[in-house]
Design a protein around this motif. Structure first.
Motif, PDB file in Angstrom:
ATOM      1  N   GLU A  49     -33.610   4.146 -84.814  1.00  0.00           N
ATOM      2  CA  GLU A  49     -31.387   2.771 -85.252  1.00  0.00           C
ATOM      3  C   GLU A  49     -30.918   3.536 -84.718  1.00  0.00           C
ATOM      4  N   LEU A  50     -30.886   4.574 -84.380  1.00  0.00           N
ATOM      5  CA  LEU A  50     -29.663   5.552 -84.033  1.00  0.00           C
ATOM      6  C   LEU A  50     -29.311   5.329 -82.247  1.00  0.00           C
ATOM      7  N   ARG A  51     -30.786   4.926 -81.782  1.00  0.00           N
ATOM      8  CA  ARG A  51     -31.229   4.704 -80.601  1.00  0.00           C
ATOM      9  C   ARG A  51     -30.284   5.972 -79.385  1.00  0.00           C
ATOM     10  N   LEU A  52     -29.886   7.132 -79.457  1.00  0.00           N
ATOM     11  CA  LEU A  52     -29.373   7.974 -79.058  1.00  0.00           C
ATOM     12  C   LEU A  52     -29.545   8.606 -77.999  1.00  0.00           C
ATOM     13  N   GLU A  53     -29.213   8.941 -77.157  1.00  0.00           N
ATOM     14  CA  GLU A  53     -28.637   9.439 -75.559  1.00  0.00           C
ATOM     15  C   GLU A  53     -28.098  10.127 -75.140  1.00  0.00           C
ATOM     16  N   PRO A  54     -28.197  10.953 -74.281  1.00  0.00           N
ATOM     17  CA  PRO A  54     -27.122  12.506 -74.055  1.00  0.00           C
ATOM     18  C   PRO A  54     -25.608  11.746 -73.546  1.00  0.00           C
ATOM     19  N   GLY A  55     -24.792  12.631 -74.187  1.00  0.00           N
ATOM     20  CA  GLY A  55     -23.928  12.190 -73.553  1.00  0.00           C
ATOM     21  C   GLY A  55     -22.924  11.223 -74.692  1.00  0.00           C
ATOM     22  N   ASP A  56     -23.559  10.731 -75.543  1.00  0.00           N
ATOM     23  CA  ASP A  56     -23.301   9.378 -77.032  1.00  0.00           C
ATOM     24  C   ASP A  56     -22.182  10.481 -77.688  1.00  0.00           C
ATOM     25  N   GLU A  57     -21.555   9.621 -78.576  1.00  0.00           N
ATOM     26  CA  GLU A  57     -20.289  10.275 -79.285  1.00  0.00           C
ATOM     27  C   GLU A  57     -21.060  10.068 -80.125  1.00  0.00           C
ATOM     28  N   VAL A  58     -21.399  11.006 -81.065  1.00  0.00           N
ATOM     29  CA  VAL A  58     -21.293  10.645 -82.934  1.00  0.00           C
ATOM     30  C   VAL A  58     -20.577  11.032 -83.844  1.00  0.00           C
ATOM     31  N   TYR A  59     -20.205  11.279 -85.169  1.00  0.00           N
ATOM     32  CA  TYR A  59     -20.487  12.129 -85.991  1.00  0.00           C
ATOM     33  C   TYR A  59     -21.848  12.922 -86.689  1.00  0.00           C
ATOM     34  N   VAL A  60     -21.606  14.206 -87.104  1.00  0.00           N
ATOM     35  CA  VAL A  60     -22.433  15.125 -88.327  1.00  0.00           C
ATOM     36  C   VAL A  60     -22.230  15.425 -89.261  1.00  0.00           C
ATOM     37  N   LEU A  61     -22.741  15.522 -90.064  1.00  0.00           N
ATOM     38  CA  LEU A  61     -22.377  15.131 -91.565  1.00  0.00           C
ATOM     39  C   LEU A  61     -23.478  16.629 -92.134  1.00  0.00           C
ATOM     40  N   PRO A  62     -23.460  18.096 -93.153  1.00  0.00           N
ATOM     41  CA  PRO A  62     -23.806  18.326 -93.642  1.00  0.00           C
ATOM     42  C   PRO A  62     -23.985  17.545 -95.186  1.00  0.00           C
ATOM     43  N   ARG A  63     -25.825  18.146 -95.605  1.00  0.00           N
ATOM     44  CA  ARG A  63     -26.274  17.300 -96.695  1.00  0.00           C
ATOM     45  C   ARG A  63     -25.706  18.578 -97.401  1.00  0.00           C
ATOM     46  N   GLN A  64     -25.942  19.334 -97.505  1.00  0.00           N
ATOM     47  CA  GLN A  64     -25.788  21.335 -97.646  1.00  0.00           C
ATOM     48  C   GLN A  64     -25.526  21.926 -96.645  1.00  0.00           C
TER      49      GLN A  64
END
Length: 93
Positions: free
Chosen positions: A68-83
């Motif tokens: 779904e995300l098709r992440l590649e090095p250099g991509d800007e993303v957001y991280v959210l901890p579930r716990q």
């Protein structure tokens, strides 16, 4: 921290407890940049550098989420901890 005296603290989340998204979902989301993606195996391992430029974290994604995300090095993303576990330095400053 429920006390009046502020103390240094660190947060810890396991790699499988982190969600990655391309948009910021809420105030707990942290900006990051994808450093490396290892798609070998059943779990995709993603190495990220947080916005501070120093902190590296690793997140595990399902193959479906990776597609779904098709992440590649250099991509800007957001991280959210579930716990998130918080460890307070009881010695303090």
């Amino acid at each position: 921290h429920p006390h009046e005296d502020a103390k240094p603290a660190r947060g810890f989340a396991r790699p499988h407890e982190l969600e990655i998204d391309r948009v910021r979902r809420d105030e707990r989301s942290v900006a990051a940049r994808v450093r490396h993606v290892n798609a070998a195996g059943t779990t995709v391992k993603v190495e990220l550098v947080l916005a501070d430029g120093r902190t590296t974290v690793q997140a595990y994604l399902s193959r479906e989420r990776h597609q779904e995300l098709r992440l590649e090095p250099g991509d800007e993303v957001y991280v959210l901890p579930r716990q998130l576990r918080i460890f307070v330095d009881e010695e303090g400053p």
